[in-house]
Every structure is written in structure tokens, then in C-alpha cells.
Motif scaffolding. Structure first.
Motif, PDB file in Angstrom:
ATOM      1  N   GLY A 121       9.350  -9.384  11.665  1.00  0.00           N
ATOM      2  CA  GLY A 121      10.117 -10.250  10.779  1.00  0.00           C
ATOM      3  C   GLY A 121       9.541 -11.650  10.727  1.00  0.00           C
ATOM      4  O   GLY A 121       9.503 -12.289   9.669  1.00  0.00           O
ATOM      5  N   ALA A 122       9.069 -12.159  11.874  1.00  0.00           N
ATOM      6  CA  ALA A 122       8.476 -13.494  11.922  1.00  0.00           C
ATOM      7  C   ALA A 122       7.213 -13.557  11.063  1.00  0.00           C
ATOM      8  O   ALA A 122       6.967 -14.549  10.369  1.00  0.00           O
ATOM      9  N   ARG A 123       6.399 -12.481  11.097  1.00  0.00           N
ATOM     10  CA  ARG A 123       5.186 -12.461  10.283  1.00  0.00           C
ATOM     11  C   ARG A 123       5.523 -12.474   8.791  1.00  0.00           C
ATOM     12  O   ARG A 123       4.829 -13.122   7.998  1.00  0.00           O
ATOM     13  N   VAL A 124       6.577 -11.771   8.433  1.00  0.00           N
ATOM     14  CA  VAL A 124       6.980 -11.759   7.019  1.00  0.00           C
ATOM     15  C   VAL A 124       7.470 -13.133   6.586  1.00  0.00           C
ATOM     16  O   VAL A 124       7.090 -13.650   5.530  1.00  0.00           O
ATOM     17  N   LEU A 125       8.315 -13.766   7.409  1.00  0.00           N
ATOM     18  CA  LEU A 125       8.852 -15.083   7.047  1.00  0.00           C
ATOM     19  C   LEU A 125       7.767 -16.144   7.009  1.00  0.00           C
ATOM     20  O   LEU A 125       7.870 -17.117   6.248  1.00  0.00           O
ATOM     21  N   GLY A 178      16.470 -22.342   0.866  1.00  0.00           N
ATOM     22  CA  GLY A 178      16.687 -23.285  -0.217  1.00  0.00           C
ATOM     23  C   GLY A 178      16.545 -22.687  -1.607  1.00  0.00           C
ATOM     24  O   GLY A 178      16.588 -23.418  -2.606  1.00  0.00           O
ATOM     25  N   ARG A 179      16.410 -21.377  -1.708  1.00  0.00           N
ATOM     26  CA  ARG A 179      16.195 -20.733  -3.008  1.00  0.00           C
ATOM     27  C   ARG A 179      17.391 -19.849  -3.359  1.00  0.00           C
ATOM     28  O   ARG A 179      18.100 -19.358  -2.486  1.00  0.00           O
ATOM     29  N   PRO A 180      17.650 -19.611  -4.649  1.00  0.00           N
ATOM     30  CA  PRO A 180      18.702 -18.667  -5.027  1.00  0.00           C
ATOM     31  C   PRO A 180      18.426 -17.305  -4.395  1.00  0.00           C
ATOM     32  O   PRO A 180      17.279 -16.857  -4.362  1.00  0.00           O
ATOM     33  N   TYR A 181      19.482 -16.651  -3.916  1.00  0.00           N
ATOM     34  CA  TYR A 181      19.310 -15.390  -3.189  1.00  0.00           C
ATOM     35  C   TYR A 181      18.552 -14.353  -4.010  1.00  0.00           C
ATOM     36  O   TYR A 181      17.628 -13.702  -3.499  1.00  0.00           O
ATOM     37  N   GLU A 182      18.933 -14.189  -5.263  1.00  0.00           N
ATOM     38  CA  GLU A 182      18.296 -13.163  -6.101  1.00  0.00           C
ATOM     39  C   GLU A 182      16.793 -13.408  -6.221  1.00  0.00           C
ATOM     40  O   GLU A 182      15.982 -12.492  -6.109  1.00  0.00           O
ATOM     41  N   GLU A 183      16.436 -14.668  -6.425  1.00  0.00           N
ATOM     42  CA  GLU A 183      15.017 -15.028  -6.549  1.00  0.00           C
ATOM     43  C   GLU A 183      14.289 -14.854  -5.222  1.00  0.00           C
ATOM     44  O   GLU A 183      13.165 -14.331  -5.172  1.00  0.00           O
ATOM     45  N   ALA A 184      14.920 -15.270  -4.140  1.00  0.00           N
ATOM     46  CA  ALA A 184      14.293 -15.161  -2.825  1.00  0.00           C
ATOM     47  C   ALA A 184      14.065 -13.702  -2.445  1.00  0.00           C
ATOM     48  O   ALA A 184      12.990 -13.330  -1.943  1.00  0.00           O
ATOM     49  N   ALA A 196      13.812 -11.102  -4.470  1.00  0.00           N
ATOM     50  CA  ALA A 196      12.807 -10.509  -5.348  1.00  0.00           C
ATOM     51  C   ALA A 196      11.404 -10.859  -4.873  1.00  0.00           C
ATOM     52  O   ALA A 196      10.505 -10.004  -4.857  1.00  0.00           O
ATOM     53  N   ASP A 197      11.197 -12.113  -4.459  1.00  0.00           N
ATOM     54  CA  ASP A 197       9.883 -12.519  -3.943  1.00  0.00           C
ATOM     55  C   ASP A 197       9.581 -11.827  -2.621  1.00  0.00           C
ATOM     56  O   ASP A 197       8.430 -11.472  -2.342  1.00  0.00           O
ATOM     57  N   LEU A 198      10.607 -11.640  -1.804  1.00  0.00           N
ATOM     58  CA  LEU A 198      10.407 -10.938  -0.543  1.00  0.00           C
ATOM     59  C   LEU A 198       9.981  -9.490  -0.800  1.00  0.00           C
ATOM     60  O   LEU A 198       9.046  -8.979  -0.166  1.00  0.00           O
ATOM     61  N   ALA A 249       8.457  -8.302  -3.312  1.00  0.00           N
ATOM     62  CA  ALA A 249       7.125  -8.234  -3.919  1.00  0.00           C
ATOM     63  C   ALA A 249       6.034  -8.782  -3.010  1.00  0.00           C
ATOM     64  O   ALA A 249       4.855  -8.756  -3.381  1.00  0.00           O
ATOM     65  N   SER A 250       6.400  -9.265  -1.840  1.00  0.00           N
ATOM     66  CA  SER A 250       5.438  -9.922  -0.967  1.00  0.00           C
ATOM     67  C   SER A 250       4.454  -8.928  -0.346  1.00  0.00           C
ATOM     68  O   SER A 250       4.853  -7.874   0.160  1.00  0.00           O
ATOM     69  N   PRO A 251       3.167  -9.264  -0.335  1.00  0.00           N
ATOM     70  CA  PRO A 251       2.186  -8.423   0.372  1.00  0.00           C
ATOM     71  C   PRO A 251       2.479  -8.322   1.866  1.00  0.00           C
ATOM     72  O   PRO A 251       2.089  -7.348   2.513  1.00  0.00           O
ATOM     73  N   ALA A 252       3.185  -9.320   2.409  1.00  0.00           N
ATOM     74  CA  ALA A 252       3.507  -9.292   3.841  1.00  0.00           C
ATOM     75  C   ALA A 252       4.510  -8.188   4.165  1.00  0.00           C
ATOM     76  O   ALA A 252       4.507  -7.644   5.275  1.00  0.00           O
ATOM     77  N   LEU A 253       5.382  -7.855   3.213  1.00  0.00           N
ATOM     78  CA  LEU A 253       6.374  -6.808   3.445  1.00  0.00           C
ATOM     79  C   LEU A 253       5.846  -5.429   3.058  1.00  0.00           C
ATOM     80  O   LEU A 253       6.327  -4.408   3.569  1.00  0.00           O
ATOM     81  N   ALA A 254       4.864  -5.398   2.172  1.00  0.00           N
ATOM     82  CA  ALA A 254       4.375  -4.135   1.600  1.00  0.00           C
ATOM     83  C   ALA A 254       4.039  -3.056   2.629  1.00  0.00           C
ATOM     84  O   ALA A 254       4.374  -1.883   2.419  1.00  0.00           O
ATOM     85  N   PRO A 255       3.373  -3.380   3.758  1.00  0.00           N
ATOM     86  CA  PRO A 255       3.029  -2.317   4.715  1.00  0.00           C
ATOM     87  C   PRO A 255       4.235  -1.592   5.312  1.00  0.00           C
ATOM     88  O   PRO A 255       4.089  -0.485   5.833  1.00  0.00           O
ATOM     89  N   TYR A 256       5.417  -2.205   5.221  1.00  0.00           N
ATOM     90  CA  TYR A 256       6.598  -1.632   5.865  1.00  0.00           C
ATOM     91  C   TYR A 256       7.502  -0.860   4.894  1.00  0.00           C
ATOM     92  O   TYR A 256       8.459  -0.222   5.333  1.00  0.00           O
TER      93      TYR A 256
END
Length: 284
Positions: A115-119, A126-132, A134-136, A138-145
Motif C-alpha cells: 500500500g505504501a508503494r502505491v501511495l 485533497g482531491r474529490p473521492y471519485e477523481e482520486a 479513478a486515478d488510483l 488507472a495507476s501503473p503502481a496498482l496494475a500488478p495487483y
């Protein structure tokens, strides 16, 4: 009055004056009031001349206006930083987001090393939940999991039913494009408290409690090292073998047969199946 206005007003109504602020402001007003140039009669209070009395009112009004502005500023700032919901995200990375009443992420915490590596790679605070979210997603950091065969579970803990419903809908939209299976569920405040005390995500904690009830050779630490897919597969396997000592077919690692997915201690909503996009609203 709009829904946002009502939530801001409710948050401000709950705010208290910072300790000592009112006293300091009243002292400033008192200091701005000039005393009479002459002396006072014995036993009598201070005498205010007509001229000075007129001159001290602008200073008093300015001080009162400053107090009002400070109170509004403190109230708004406090309201915007106060969490009204906690959203746990468990795959193998475990994250927890604190969300205020306006739907903005006001805190993001990693609950394990993954989780620390993803964050570290995705800015969520500080971002709207829906936007945050969605970016999470789509993040390459989360993709392997979150590839095929993985399982991602989202837990939402909030006393604000309207906010929880909105977060649940936004969660479904943000995760819809992921190739993994995913599910969301409403949980009670006690689940969040127990999971936080154990240093685990809410879904992981509930699954661990369920597995420990089936297999007393494991520990909570053992469960903390497993992915959500591994936890659910082990629960299925244990539950299958417990039924008259025979495997009932629920240990094949598929999404079917996870009907008791949220039956852990303190769970509010037993799961109806860990299938892609599944929603388990509280009380369902």
C-alpha cells in the motif's frame, strides 16, 4: 439550500470556539475603550466622557468583526478536514482513505508495504473521492495487483447514509474498468475500529476473522500476509471441507461461492457474492 450548503452548515454548527479566543477578543475590546481623563468619585466606576465613548466603538466593532471572521475560518477549515467516512481498499495493497462530508479525500494511509508503494506513486489527499479513486484504479503502481484472477474489496464506514451511498456508487464507476473481480460493502464503525487496532484494512480484517474461525492453526499475522484472493480461497476451502468432511466445490478459486464474504466479526452486510462490480449495501 443545496445539499452541499446543508452539509457545510451542519459541520459548522458542530464547531466550538477555540479555547481562549473569545476571551482574548473581549479583552481587546475592553482595551480599546478609553478611560475618562479626569478622576472618578470615590466608590464610583470609571467615568466615560462623551467624546471618547464615540471613538472606542469603531475599534470594538472591528474587533468583533475580526472574531466573526476567525470563527468562520476556523469552522470551515475544521469542517473540511473532518473525516465523515472511511473507505478501505484491500487487494494485496491495503489503503484507507478518509473522506469529508463534501466527498473530498482528507487523508490517505497505507496499511502495508504494498500500500505504501502505491501511495508513493499516486497523490490522493485533497482531491474529490471519485477523481482520486479513478486515478488510483488507472495507476501503473496498482496494475500488478489487479489483474485477472485478483480480488479487490472496498469497505465503506460512515454514519452518513447519503454520503456512503454516494461513495459506493462512485466506487463502482471507478473500478468498472479493472480486469479483476471487485466488490464493495458498507460496514459499521466497530469494524473500522477493530481493523484499525489490528493495523489491517477493513475487508482484510473481516476475512481474517472468518478464516480464523474455520482454521485455528492460523494467526492474525498469517492472514495479514495473504492477498484478498488467497484469503477468500482459503475460506472457501475450509468451509467446503467442514461440510461433512467433503469438498463442496467452493475451493476452486472462482468468484462463485463467496457468499459469506463479509461474515467476519462486526460485519454489517453479508456478501451476496464477490463478483465484479458487486455492491453489498448495509443491511442488505
Amino acid at each position: 439550500m443545496s445539499d452541499v450548503d446543508e452539509r457545510v452548515r451542519a459541520a459548522l454548527d458542530a464547531q466550538a470556539v477555540p479555547e481562549g479566543l473569545a476571551e482574548r477578543t473581549l479583552a481587546a475590546i475592553e482595551a480599546a475603550r478609553p478611560r475618562a481623563e479626569g478622576g472618578a468619585c470615590p466608590g464610583a466606576g470609571p467615568v466615560m466622557s462623551r467624546g471618547p465613548r464615540r471613538r472606542w466603538w469603531p475599534a470594538a466593532l472591528a474587533a468583533a468583526a475580526c472574531l466573526a471572521l476567525v470563527l468562520v475560518g476556523v469552522g470551515v477549515t475544521t469542517a473540511l478536514r473532518q473525516p465523515a467516512a472511511y473507505v478501505g481498499i484491500d487487494v494485496n495493497p491495503s489503503l484507507e482513505l478518509a473522506v469529508n462530508r463534501l466527498g473530498t479525500v482528507v487523508g490517505a494511509e497505507a496499511l502495508n508495504d504494498d500500500g505504501a508503494r502505491v501511495l508513493d506513486a499516486v497523490a490522493l489527499d485533497g482531491r474529490p473521492y471519485e477523481e482520486a479513486l479513478a486515478d488510483l484504479a488507472a495507476s501503473p503502481a496498482l496494475a500488478p495487483y489487479v489483474g485477472e484472477g485478483s480480488l479487490l474489496e472496498v469497505s465503506i464506514a460512515s454514519d452518513d447514509a447519503s454520503l456512503a451511498d454516494r461513495l459506493d456508487a462512485q466506487t463502482a464507476a471507478a473500478l468498472a474498468s479493472l480486469p479483476c473481480e471487485h466488490a464493495s460493502a458498507r460496514v459499521g464503525a466497530e469494524v473500522h475500529e477493530h481493523a484499525a487496532s489490528a493495523g489491517m484494512g477493513m475487508a482484510r480484517y473481516q476475512a481474517a476473522q472468518e478464516l480464523l474461525a474455520l482454521d485455528d492453526t492460523l494467526t492474525l499475522e498469517d492472514c495479514a500476509s495473504l492477498s484478498m484472493r488467497e484469503l477468500r480461497d482459503r475460506i472457501d476451502a475450509c468451509a467446503g471441507h467442514d461440510a461433512d468432511g467433503a469438498d463442496d466445490g467452493h475451493g476452486d478459486g472462482t468468484a462463485q461461492g463467496h457468499g459469506g464474504g463479509h461474515a467476519g466479526a462486526g460485519a454489517q452486510s453479508p456478501g451476496a457474492g464477490h463478483r465484479r462490480g458487486a455492491h453489498h449495501p448495509e443491511g442488505a
